[in-house]
Scaffold this motif. Structure first.
Motif, short mmCIF file in Angstrom:
data_model
loop_
_atom_site.label_atom_id
_atom_site.label_comp_id
_atom_site.label_asym_id
_atom_site.label_seq_id
_atom_site.Cartn_x
_atom_site.Cartn_y
_atom_site.Cartn_z
N PHE A 104 -38.93 24.72 3.18
CA PHE A 104 -39.53 26.03 2.90
C PHE A 104 -41.00 25.89 2.52
O PHE A 104 -41.86 26.66 2.99
CB PHE A 104 -38.76 26.73 1.78
CG PHE A 104 -39.50 27.89 1.18
CD1 PHE A 104 -39.66 29.08 1.88
CD2 PHE A 104 -40.08 27.78 -0.08
CE1 PHE A 104 -40.36 30.14 1.34
CE2 PHE A 104 -40.78 28.83 -0.62
CZ PHE A 104 -40.92 30.01 0.08
N LEU A 105 -41.30 24.91 1.67
CA LEU A 105 -42.69 24.73 1.24
C LEU A 105 -43.59 24.39 2.44
O LEU A 105 -44.75 24.80 2.47
CB LEU A 105 -42.77 23.62 0.18
CG LEU A 105 -42.02 23.91 -1.13
CD1 LEU A 105 -42.16 22.74 -2.09
CD2 LEU A 105 -42.52 25.19 -1.79
N SER A 106 -43.05 23.67 3.41
CA SER A 106 -43.82 23.38 4.62
C SER A 106 -44.15 24.66 5.38
O SER A 106 -45.24 24.79 5.95
CB SER A 106 -43.05 22.42 5.52
OG SER A 106 -42.93 21.14 4.93
N LYS A 107 -43.21 25.59 5.40
CA LYS A 107 -43.45 26.87 6.07
C LYS A 107 -44.52 27.68 5.34
O LYS A 107 -45.32 28.37 5.98
CB LYS A 107 -42.15 27.67 6.15
CG LYS A 107 -41.09 27.01 7.02
CD LYS A 107 -39.78 27.78 7.00
CE LYS A 107 -38.72 27.08 7.84
NZ LYS A 107 -37.41 27.79 7.78
N LEU A 140 -34.57 31.42 -0.63
CA LEU A 140 -35.48 30.92 0.40
C LEU A 140 -35.50 31.85 1.61
O LEU A 140 -36.56 32.09 2.21
CB LEU A 140 -35.05 29.51 0.83
CG LEU A 140 -35.10 28.43 -0.25
CD1 LEU A 140 -34.63 27.09 0.30
CD2 LEU A 140 -36.50 28.29 -0.84
N SER A 141 -34.35 32.39 1.99
CA SER A 141 -34.29 33.30 3.12
C SER A 141 -35.09 34.57 2.86
O SER A 141 -35.81 35.06 3.74
CB SER A 141 -32.83 33.65 3.42
OG SER A 141 -32.73 34.58 4.47
N ASN A 145 -29.92 17.10 -0.39
CA ASN A 145 -29.87 18.25 0.51
C ASN A 145 -30.63 19.44 -0.05
O ASN A 145 -31.32 20.16 0.68
CB ASN A 145 -28.41 18.64 0.77
CG ASN A 145 -27.67 17.61 1.60
OD1 ASN A 145 -28.28 16.85 2.35
ND2 ASN A 145 -26.35 17.56 1.45
N THR A 146 -30.51 19.66 -1.36
CA THR A 146 -31.22 20.77 -1.99
C THR A 146 -32.72 20.55 -1.95
O THR A 146 -33.49 21.47 -1.67
CB THR A 146 -30.74 20.93 -3.45
OG1 THR A 146 -29.32 21.16 -3.46
CG2 THR A 146 -31.43 22.09 -4.13
N LEU A 147 -33.15 19.32 -2.23
CA LEU A 147 -34.58 18.99 -2.18
C LEU A 147 -35.12 19.19 -0.77
O LEU A 147 -36.22 19.72 -0.59
CB LEU A 147 -34.80 17.55 -2.64
CG LEU A 147 -36.24 17.03 -2.60
CD1 LEU A 147 -37.14 17.83 -3.53
CD2 LEU A 147 -36.29 15.55 -2.97
N LYS A 148 -34.36 18.80 0.25
CA LYS A 148 -34.82 18.95 1.63
C LYS A 148 -34.99 20.42 1.99
O LYS A 148 -35.98 20.81 2.64
CB LYS A 148 -33.81 18.30 2.60
CG LYS A 148 -34.28 18.27 4.05
CD LYS A 148 -35.51 17.38 4.20
CE LYS A 148 -35.84 17.06 5.64
NZ LYS A 148 -36.39 18.18 6.39
#
Length: 661
Positions: free
Chosen positions: A443-446, A333-334, A435-438
């Motif tokens: 990221f998807l929101s970004k 994700l980073s 926590n993983t789903l969040k």
């Protein structure tokens, strides 16, 4: 061979409409052993599901599903050369009563399955339930009892012994012979009176306007009141992300509680309460809550891909304690946030499958040693690795047990009730999955926020990610013929709701927090239950309630607030009806700066326009009827004191801010 939830199709556009499928594109189900479970309608409310679902599907005609089917094809191509066994054992059909027994165990009510149930255990949990929640428990215990009697096994405790009422299947003679248990009759009567709700029947949706999302009253109770009045007269159509209904959680006097604000000890109580409430909500709406039976995961020799989440986190925590999201996922994700958010078609455009497979092997070898170089990896290949990581988990990220329930949310006709069900499902998820789903959804929101550059709007992102979340090689089942398009669109819509409403979904409802408080209060009391003491207990419950109501009339109170990690002294605070958490934090910081208190550590104070801000300090409620609770800045402290007078209030530094000591 990995089996696909949705069969591959060839993509055609005709009549100028993207994503339209001609008659030649009919999808066969012969090779579709995967499924998204549907909830069969069982009430007048459920009968609206089909009509409203059709209206939502019609609204999607102008929204392309090409990305969904392309992603299915990419998944098929990436796995067709791999001969793998299912990661999960085949789901076996459960005998009558098995599902109810498993549900009672998961709901923390396994005591009810024995010959003699503990009266104390009943009181601790069952006394916290609302009328609709108690009815849901009774219904399943009744079904389980009948199945046991049919199989001529040792009789289980009759449902009337638990709730003090007769089963719907009992004969009139049986009802006359047995008398209700006064304890449970009084408790259920008390709960019914306690959970009376305002009239929600007038809450007809008004598209385009902000709506209230009530979390003070149990969702199932709200739905039951709606049934008595006029149900929603306007169908809920799927819309573009910018036009989705906006919901606002009204902040009551006790503020709003987010996931993460409660201690781990109190959060362990939330999933069982949420399961009972979700079941009660589905019962009221006339839907059956279907769950898969949990299966044992098969071990793998890999270190990253195809490894259970808990195993990943255990390994990661050896390197970095308190890790809550797998380090590999954080790295993926980073990398995408740094170099992929502006890339056109990110997530949708597939990278090279050959390169992705090679990168996976390199990560398995070099990731933990720190030798893997992300700078040389193309962003489309990184997005491919991200989706592959999610897909290759031995169990679905949404869990094997509740994946059918997540998929079936689409069948609830009202958007607000769909979000209520999703909120409860997310609370039920194991902490590692949640926590993983969040992290993924953030990221998807970004990605969606950069739509102008990457051409990936909310619907595009949802259609791409839905197959990766709802398809799993370990759950081989069939899709009803002719339902492929509807189920695909419904799955994409569920993902869209999780992305768009994630702040709302990661909130712990006030009624659940209240139930946790009552559980803690009840479990801390040690009563020896016998017939003579039951009436005394009930009198004491009412006396305590009257005492609390009397205390609530107090106009003010002086309390002490501790900050042991920051100061040796405590802060004396005068509370009135207008005192909020934010006011106390400002007072604390003012005294800290002006009065020269004996400071234990140097505090990182933030300055803004030459004024001191307290955004790096938090106030916690500790003890009494709660474990530890990070308080909303808008919480009114006198109201909180009346609810939990035995708690301590402690100021701590916000863990999200860097420490300066």
């Amino acid at each position: 061979m990995v089996r696909m939830l949705f069969p591959p199709v060839w993509y055609k556009c005709h009549s100028g409409q993207p994503g339209s499928l001609s008659s030649a594109d009919a999808i066969s189900t012969r090779h579709c052993p995967w499924k998204m479970n549907q909830l069969p309608p069982r009430s007048p409310v459920a009968s609206l599901a089909s009509e409203n679902t059709n209206s939502r599907v019609e609204a999607l005609d102008n929204l392309s599903m090409d990305s969904f089917w392309l992603e299915v094809e990419n998944i098929k191509q990436s796995t067709e050369a791999e001969q793998e066994e299912c990661s999960l054992a085949d789901v076996k059909t459960q005998e009558e009563g098995e599902a109810e027994a498993e549900w009672l165990q998961d709901a923390g009510l396994s005591e009810l399955l024995g010959d003699v149930a503990s009266d104390k255990d009943k009181l601790v949990l069952l006394s916290t339930l609302t009328r609709t929640q108690a009815a849901a428990v009774q219904r399943r215990l009744d079904t389980y009892s009948r199945s046991r009697r049919r199989r001529n096994k040792h009789p289980v405790r009759d449902v009337r012994d638990i709730f003090g009422v007769g089963s719907s299947e009992d004969s009139a003679a049986e009802k006359e012979e047995s008398s209700p248990d006064p304890l449970w009759h009084n408790l259920r009567t008390s709960n019914t009176q306690r959970t009376e709700t305002p009239d929600y029947s007038c809450t007809v949706r008004n598209p385009g306007k902000e709506e209230v999302f009530n979390m003070d009253v149990a969702y199932s109770e709200q739905a039951a009141v709606l049934l008595k009045g006029s149900f929603l007269s306007e169908s809920r159509k799927l819309k573009d992300g910018n036009a989705l209904t906006r919901f606002k959680i009204p902040k009551g006097r006790l503020g709003v509680t987010r996931i993460g604000d409660l201690s781990a000890q109190d959060m362990k109580k939330i999933p069982t309460l949420a399961l009972i409430e979700l079941t009660a909500l589905c019962d009221v709406l006339g839907f059956e809550l279907k769950r898969n039976k949990a299966a044992k995961l098969k071990t793998t020799e890999k270190r990253l891909f195809g490894v259970p989440l808990n195993t990943l986190l255990e390994n990661d925590q050896k390197l970095l304690p308190n890790t809550k999201v797998p380090l590999l996922l954080q790295a993926l994700l980073s990398c995408l946030e740094k170099r992929g958010l502006e890339t056109e078609g990110i997530l949708r455009v597939s990278g090279s499958q050959t390169r992705i497979k090679s990168l996976e092997q390199k990560l398995e070898r070099d990731f933990y040693s720190g030798l893997f170089c992300w700078d040389e990896v193309h962003q489309n290949d990184v997005s491919g690795l991200l989706k592959r990581f999610i897909r290759e988990l031995p169990a679905p990220l949404l869990t094997a047990e509740y994946l059918p329930a997540f998929a079936a949310v689409q069948n609830i006709p009202d958007l607000k009730q769909r979000l209520q069900a999703l909120n409860l499902l997310i609370l039920i998820l194991p902490e590692s999955n949640r926590n993983t789903l969040k992290a993924l959804l953030e990221f998807l929101s970004k990605v969606v926020a950069r739509e102008n550059n990457n051409k990936m709007n909310l619907w595009n992102v949802s259609t791409v990610m839905a197959p990766n979340l709802f398809m799993h090689k370990g759950l081989p089942n069939k899709i009803p013929e002719g339902k492929e398009k509807q189920l695909a669109e419904g799955a994409a819509d569920v993902v869209r709701m999780m992305i768009h409403y994630q702040d709302l979904l990661w909130t712990v409802s006030s009624f659940l927090v209240a139930q946790v408080r009552k559980l803690n209060e009840s479990s801390s009391k040690r009563y020896q239950f016998c017939d003579k003491r039951i009436k005394h207990l009930l009198r004491k419950i009412h006396a305590d309630k009257d005492k609390v109501e009397k205390n609530q009339g107090e106009p003010s109170k002086i309390v002490k607030v501790h900050a042991s990690l920051l100061l040796k002294d405590s802060l004396e605070v005068h509370l009135n009806n207008a005192t909020r958490v934010a006011d106390v934090l400002r007072q604390f910081q003012k005294n800290l700066c002006q009065n020269g208190w004996n400071i234990v550590n140097t505090v990182n104070l933030l300055k803004c326009n030459n004024s001191m801000e307290c955004t790096n300090l938090l106030l916690y409620e500790v003890g009494g009827n709660i474990g530890e609770h990070c308080l909303d800045p808008d919480t009114y402290l006198l109201d909180l004191y009346h609810i939990n007078p035995h708690a301590e209030w402690i100021i701590k530094q916000n863990p999200s801010y860097p420490r300066m000591f």
